[in-house]
Design a protein around this motif. Structure first.
Motif, PDB file in Angstrom:
ATOM      1  N   TYR A 107       9.382  -3.509  12.216  1.00  0.00           N
ATOM      2  CA  TYR A 107      10.104  -3.038  11.033  1.00  0.00           C
ATOM      3  C   TYR A 107       9.720  -3.867   9.802  1.00  0.00           C
ATOM      4  CZ  TYR A 107      13.899  -1.276   8.120  1.00  0.00           C
ATOM      5  OH  TYR A 107      14.616  -0.695   7.106  1.00  0.00           O
ATOM      6  N   ASP A 109       6.922  -5.252   9.271  1.00  0.00           N
ATOM      7  CA  ASP A 109       5.537  -4.916   8.918  1.00  0.00           C
ATOM      8  C   ASP A 109       5.291  -3.411   8.849  1.00  0.00           C
ATOM      9  OD1 ASP A 109       4.743  -7.556   8.667  1.00  0.00           O
ATOM     10  OD2 ASP A 109       4.062  -7.722  10.739  1.00  0.00           O
ATOM     11  N   ARG A 110       6.345  -2.635   8.664  1.00  0.00           N
ATOM     12  CA  ARG A 110       6.234  -1.174   8.738  1.00  0.00           C
ATOM     13  C   ARG A 110       5.332  -0.573   7.663  1.00  0.00           C
ATOM     14  NH1 ARG A 110      10.963  -2.624   6.636  1.00  0.00           N
ATOM     15  NH2 ARG A 110      11.815  -1.572   4.802  1.00  0.00           N
ATOM     16  N   HIS A 111       5.018  -1.317   6.623  1.00  0.00           N
ATOM     17  CA  HIS A 111       4.150  -0.796   5.561  1.00  0.00           C
ATOM     18  C   HIS A 111       2.692  -1.184   5.785  1.00  0.00           C
ATOM     19  CE1 HIS A 111       7.706   0.488   3.507  1.00  0.00           C
ATOM     20  NE2 HIS A 111       8.196  -0.734   3.526  1.00  0.00           N
ATOM     21  N   LYS A 112       2.393  -1.784   6.941  1.00  0.00           N
ATOM     22  CA  LYS A 112       1.033  -2.240   7.249  1.00  0.00           C
ATOM     23  C   LYS A 112       0.491  -1.529   8.483  1.00  0.00           C
ATOM     24  CE  LYS A 112       2.217  -6.971   5.881  1.00  0.00           C
ATOM     25  NZ  LYS A 112       2.362  -8.333   6.392  1.00  0.00           N
ATOM     26  N   GLY A 116       4.666   1.792  10.442  1.00  0.00           N
ATOM     27  CA  GLY A 116       5.777   2.651  10.058  1.00  0.00           C
ATOM     28  C   GLY A 116       5.565   4.092  10.485  1.00  0.00           C
ATOM     29  N   GLU A 117       4.321   4.560  10.382  1.00  0.00           N
ATOM     30  CA  GLU A 117       4.013   5.928  10.782  1.00  0.00           C
ATOM     31  C   GLU A 117       4.183   6.113  12.282  1.00  0.00           C
ATOM     32  OE1 GLU A 117       2.204   4.025   8.765  1.00  0.00           O
ATOM     33  OE2 GLU A 117       2.034   5.139   6.889  1.00  0.00           O
ATOM     34  N   SER A 120       7.803   6.160  13.104  1.00  0.00           N
ATOM     35  CA  SER A 120       8.483   7.387  12.669  1.00  0.00           C
ATOM     36  C   SER A 120       8.287   8.561  13.624  1.00  0.00           C
ATOM     37  CB  SER A 120       8.059   7.771  11.254  1.00  0.00           C
ATOM     38  OG  SER A 120       6.732   8.257  11.250  1.00  0.00           O
TER      39      SER A 120
END
Length: 166
Positions: A107, A109-112, A116-117, A120
């Motif tokens: 969570y 590092d969800r943008h790396k 995150g994808e 999801s």
């Protein structure tokens, strides 16, 4: 898209609820003592396959309840698995993802790296490293008692891990 895998199981009943198609990814940075898939640790091992080929194999089994991403470490190939996961979800199947990371780490590092994808499209996350000293044969879908089954949608909504039993 290409994916490096160690292998697949066409009709697993031990990698999540119901009958599952399991993809064992190749490559793992965790090297947990007592890992039951140590052959998946080498990032240059396994074979390269196309995610569309895997999707066709999944589509060909009408008995499946879902697909499991196991390892190796699926989050080391998060972008390819997220793309495949989107297509799997469109078929009405659920996704279980096993990881040696904790939900909190993913969570954060969800943008790396597609983390995150992949989160999801995952319905249930089995998180945490396997700990040999906490090995437990009595718990479903986990190898050691430190590992959790997480409802990912609810956890992403709240920003904190929400555990469940399957």
């Amino acid at each position: 898209m290409e994916l490096r895998i160690a292998g697949t199981a066409n009709d697993s009943i031990v990698d999540g609820p119901g009958i599952r198609f399991t993809i064992f990814t190749q490559g793992c940075p965790h090297h947990c003592e007592g890992c039951h898939n140590p052959q998946t640790h080498d990032f240059s091992g396994g074979t390269i396959t196309d995610t569309d080929e895997l999707l066709n194999r999944i589509k060909s089994n009408p008995l499946l309840d879902g697909v499991t991403f196991s390892g190796g470490e699926p989050f080391c190939q998060a972008e390819a698995l997220a793309e495949l996961g989107t297509k799997i979800k469109a078929l009405g199947l659920n996704i279980v993802t096993y990881t040696g990371y904790t939900f909190e780490e993913l969570y954060a590092d969800r943008h790396k790296n597609g983390f995150g994808e992949l989160l999801s499209v995952t319905d249930y996350l089995i998180d945490g490293p396997f700990v040999l000293a906490q090995k437990n044969w009595e718990i479903r879908f986990r190898g050691s008692s430190n590992q959790r089954i997480i409802d990912v949608a609810e956890s992403l909504r709240t920003g904190t891990p929400v555990t469940i039993d399957l």
